[in-house]
Scaffold this motif. Structure first.
Motif, PDB file in Angstrom:
ATOM      1  N   PRO A  50       0.831  -1.208   0.000  1.00  0.00           N
ATOM      2  CA  PRO A  50       0.000   0.000   0.000  1.00  0.00           C
ATOM      3  C   PRO A  50       0.862   1.254   0.000  1.00  0.00           C
ATOM      4  N   ASP A  51       0.239   2.383  -0.326  1.00  0.00           N
ATOM      5  CA  ASP A  51       0.989   3.629  -0.447  1.00  0.00           C
ATOM      6  C   ASP A  51       1.678   4.030   0.852  1.00  0.00           C
ATOM      7  N   ALA A  52       1.049   3.789   1.990  1.00  0.00           N
ATOM      8  CA  ALA A  52       1.658   4.184   3.257  1.00  0.00           C
ATOM      9  C   ALA A  52       2.997   3.490   3.460  1.00  0.00           C
ATOM     10  N   GLU A  53       3.067   2.208   3.106  1.00  0.00           N
ATOM     11  CA  GLU A  53       4.320   1.468   3.225  1.00  0.00           C
ATOM     12  C   GLU A  53       5.284   1.855   2.113  1.00  0.00           C
ATOM     13  N   ALA A  54       4.767   1.990   0.901  1.00  0.00           N
ATOM     14  CA  ALA A  54       5.616   2.318  -0.244  1.00  0.00           C
ATOM     15  C   ALA A  54       6.256   3.696  -0.105  1.00  0.00           C
ATOM     16  N   SER A  55       5.609   4.605   0.615  1.00  0.00           N
ATOM     17  CA  SER A  55       6.168   5.955   0.750  1.00  0.00           C
ATOM     18  C   SER A  55       7.495   5.946   1.497  1.00  0.00           C
ATOM     19  N   THR A  56       7.701   4.967   2.375  1.00  0.00           N
ATOM     20  CA  THR A  56       8.990   4.855   3.061  1.00  0.00           C
ATOM     21  C   THR A  56      10.088   4.538   2.050  1.00  0.00           C
ATOM     22  N   TRP A  57       9.775   3.732   1.052  1.00  0.00           N
ATOM     23  CA  TRP A  57      10.738   3.423  -0.011  1.00  0.00           C
ATOM     24  C   TRP A  57      11.064   4.686  -0.819  1.00  0.00           C
ATOM     25  N   LEU A  58      10.053   5.541  -1.024  1.00  0.00           N
ATOM     26  CA  LEU A  58      10.311   6.793  -1.731  1.00  0.00           C
ATOM     27  C   LEU A  58      11.199   7.704  -0.893  1.00  0.00           C
ATOM     28  N   ALA A  59      10.975   7.737   0.418  1.00  0.00           N
ATOM     29  CA  ALA A  59      11.836   8.533   1.295  1.00  0.00           C
ATOM     30  C   ALA A  59      13.279   8.074   1.191  1.00  0.00           C
ATOM     31  N   ALA A  60      13.475   6.749   1.093  1.00  0.00           N
ATOM     32  CA  ALA A  60      14.834   6.209   0.953  1.00  0.00           C
ATOM     33  C   ALA A  60      15.458   6.638  -0.366  1.00  0.00           C
ATOM     34  N   ALA A  61      14.678   6.620  -1.442  1.00  0.00           N
ATOM     35  CA  ALA A  61      15.190   7.026  -2.749  1.00  0.00           C
ATOM     36  C   ALA A  61      15.576   8.496  -2.738  1.00  0.00           C
ATOM     37  N   ILE A  62      14.743   9.327  -2.149  1.00  0.00           N
ATOM     38  CA  ILE A  62      15.038  10.761  -2.092  1.00  0.00           C
ATOM     39  C   ILE A  62      16.289  11.013  -1.246  1.00  0.00           C
ATOM     40  N   ASP A  63      16.398  10.327  -0.139  1.00  0.00           N
ATOM     41  CA  ASP A  63      17.580  10.492   0.699  1.00  0.00           C
ATOM     42  C   ASP A  63      18.844  10.120  -0.073  1.00  0.00           C
ATOM     43  N   PHE A  64      18.780   9.035  -0.833  1.00  0.00           N
ATOM     44  CA  PHE A  64      19.948   8.553  -1.563  1.00  0.00           C
ATOM     45  C   PHE A  64      20.315   9.478  -2.718  1.00  0.00           C
ATOM     46  N   GLY A  65      19.326  10.016  -3.391  1.00  0.00           N
ATOM     47  CA  GLY A  65      19.584  10.856  -4.552  1.00  0.00           C
ATOM     48  C   GLY A  65      19.844  12.314  -4.239  1.00  0.00           C
ATOM     49  N   TRP A  66      19.387  12.761  -3.075  1.00  0.00           N
ATOM     50  CA  TRP A  66      19.460  14.188  -2.771  1.00  0.00           C
ATOM     51  C   TRP A  66      20.332  14.520  -1.545  1.00  0.00           C
ATOM     52  N   SER A  67      20.859  13.518  -0.865  1.00  0.00           N
ATOM     53  CA  SER A  67      21.645  13.781   0.342  1.00  0.00           C
ATOM     54  C   SER A  67      22.978  13.056   0.290  1.00  0.00           C
ATOM     55  N   SER A 323       4.322  14.350   1.844  1.00  0.00           N
ATOM     56  CA  SER A 323       3.956  15.746   2.071  1.00  0.00           C
ATOM     57  C   SER A 323       2.928  15.881   3.184  1.00  0.00           C
ATOM     58  N   GLU A 324       1.961  14.978   3.201  1.00  0.00           N
ATOM     59  CA  GLU A 324       0.928  15.007   4.247  1.00  0.00           C
ATOM     60  C   GLU A 324       1.507  14.717   5.624  1.00  0.00           C
ATOM     61  N   ASN A 325       2.631  13.982   5.651  1.00  0.00           N
ATOM     62  CA  ASN A 325       3.277  13.665   6.924  1.00  0.00           C
ATOM     63  C   ASN A 325       4.208  14.767   7.396  1.00  0.00           C
ATOM     64  N   GLY A 326       4.133  15.922   6.707  1.00  0.00           N
ATOM     65  CA  GLY A 326       4.879  17.069   7.184  1.00  0.00           C
ATOM     66  C   GLY A 326       6.232  17.260   6.573  1.00  0.00           C
TER      67      GLY A 326
END
Length: 334
Positions: A50-67, A323-326
Motif C-alpha cells: 500500500p501507499d503508506a508502506e511504499a512511501s517509506t521506499w520513496l523517502a529512501a530514494a530521495i535520501d539517496f539521490g538528494w543527500s 507531504s501530508e506527513n509534514g
C-alpha cells in the motif's frame, strides 16, 4: 525537505528487468529510477504494498539521490548466492551465477511445496558448496512455530548458518528461538524489522540473534544504521530484488556498518538476465559505490506505457503521503 514532485517526474525512468528464474512469484521485476543531485536512486516497493508502506521506499530514494551518505568503512562487500525455491536438480545452475560466493541463502517454505522439497534443495546446495560453504535458509515467515521447529530439525544436518524469518510474528520468533536454542541455529529477523511499525520490537523481545536490514524499506541508509545501533544485534544487509541502482545503495549501507560479520544478500543482480548497470558478484563480492544506469539499457529495459503510467501515478501518490506527513517539498538547485 523533499524535492517537488515535478523534479522527480522529470527524470523518472520505469524499467522491467527479466529474471533468469522465477523469484518471489514474479518473472519480471519492475522499478522506477530517478536522478537527484547526488546520483541515481531507486523506488521499487513491491506492487502489492500500500501507499503508506511504499512511501517509506520513496523517502529512501530521495535520501539517496538528494543527500550525502555516511562515510564508508570498506570498499567491497562479501555477498551470498541466492537460491530460489527451485528443484534440487537446478541448484548447480543457479549457484553458477554467483562465482566466488562462499555463502548461499536458500528459499524454503514456498507456497505449494512441501518440506521434502526444501530438504532436497538444501542438501543439493550443501553438496555443491562442500563442508566449508555457509548455508542460511529463508522462510519469509511462512511457518507456524511447530512447523518451523520441525523444519529446522530436518534441515539441521546441513549445518545452517541461521534461519531467516521462520515465523511471522515477534512472539512466534521468540518462542521458536527458545525451542531451538539448544541446537545452536541462530534466528534472524527480516520482515519483523522492515515491515514492523516498531522495527526494534524484535530485539527488545529477545526474538532474534541477528537482524536483516534493507535500505529501501527502512527509509534509507541513515535510518537503517540507527536501527542496527539501537537493536544491538549483528546485522546482515540484504536487497529487495533491486536493480543495480538499489543494490548500490544496499552495498553502501553495508560498507557503512561498524561491524559486518556476515555475507550480505546483495548479489541478487545475478538473478536478472539484464540490468540497467553492471553490479554482480565478482570473486564473491560487490563494490560499495554508486552506479550510473547505461542509457542504452534504460531504453532496452523500459517498461510498457501502461506500466510506466502506473508507476508514475504511484510515485505521485507516495509523494503526497510524504507531504501530508509534514515533509515539505522544495526545488533543489541542480
Amino acid at each position: 525537505m523533499i524535492p517537488a514532485l515535478a523534479d522527480l517526474l522529470d527524470t523518472a525512468r520505469v524499467v522491467a528487468l527479466p529474471l533468469a528464474t522465477r523469484f518471489r512469484g514474479v518473472d519480471v521485476r519492475e522499478a522506477l529510477l530517478i536522478e537527484g543531485p547526488n546520483g541515481w536512486a531507486e523506488f521499487s516497493p513491491f506492487v502489492e504494498y500500500p501507499d503508506a508502506e511504499a512511501s517509506t521506499w520513496l523517502a529512501a530514494a530521495i535520501d539517496f539521490g538528494w543527500s550525502a551518505q555516511p562515510e564508508a568503512r570498506r570498499k567491497t562487500v562479501q555477498v551470498n548466492a541466492t537460491v530460489p525455491a527451485v528443484a534440487a536438480a537446478r541448484v548447480d545452475a543457479v549457484l553458477a551465477r554467483f562465482p566466488g560466493c562462499r555463502t548461499a541463502k536458500v528459499k524454503v517454505a514456498e507456497s505449494g511445496q512441501v518440506l521434502a522439497e526444501d530438504v532436497a534443495r538444501v542438501r543439493a546446495v550443501r553438496e555443491a558448496m562442500g563442508p566449508e560453504g555457509r548455508i542460511r535458509v529463508d522462510a519469509n515467515g511462512a511457518w507456524n512455530v511447530d512447523e518451523a521447529e520441525h523444519a529446522i530439525h530436518a534441515l539441521a544436518p546441513f549445518d545452517l548458518e541461521y534461519a531467516e524469518q521462520p515465523c511471522g510474528s515477534v512472539a512466534e520468533l521468540a518462542e521458536l528461538r527458545r525451542r531451538v536454542k539448544y541446537m545452536g541455529i541462530p534466528i534472524a529477523a527480516d520482515e519483523s524489522v522492515r515491515k514492523a511499525a516498531d522495527p526494534l520490537a524484535v530485539a527488545r523481545a529477545g526474538a532474534a540473534d541477528l537482524v536483516v536490514i534493507k535500505a529501501q524499506p527502512l527509509g534509507g541508509i541513515r535510518r537503517a544504521l540507527d536501527i542496527v545501533a539501537e537493536a544491538g544485534l549483528p546485522a546482515v544487509v540484504s536487497s529487495a530484488l533491486d536493480t543495480a541502482v538499489g543494490l548500490a545503495q544496499g552495498a553502501m549501507l553495508a560498507a557503512s556498518l561498524p561491524d559486518l560479520e556476515h555475507d550480505c544478500g546483495l548479489g541478487t543482480g545475478a538473478l536478472f538476465t539484464d540490468d540497467v548497470a553492471e553490479l554482480i558478484p565478482v570473486d564473491g563480492a560487490v563494490p560499495a559505490h554508486r552506479v550510473v544506469p547505461d542509457p542504452a539499457r534504460l531504453d532496452r529495459l523500459a517498461a510498457s506505457e501502461d506500466r510506466r503510467d502506473w508507476w508514475l501515478d504511484r510515485l505521485s501518490r507516495c509523494h503526497a503521503v510524504l507531504s501530508e506527513n509534514g515533509v515539505r517539498a522544495t526545488r533543489p538547485e541542480r
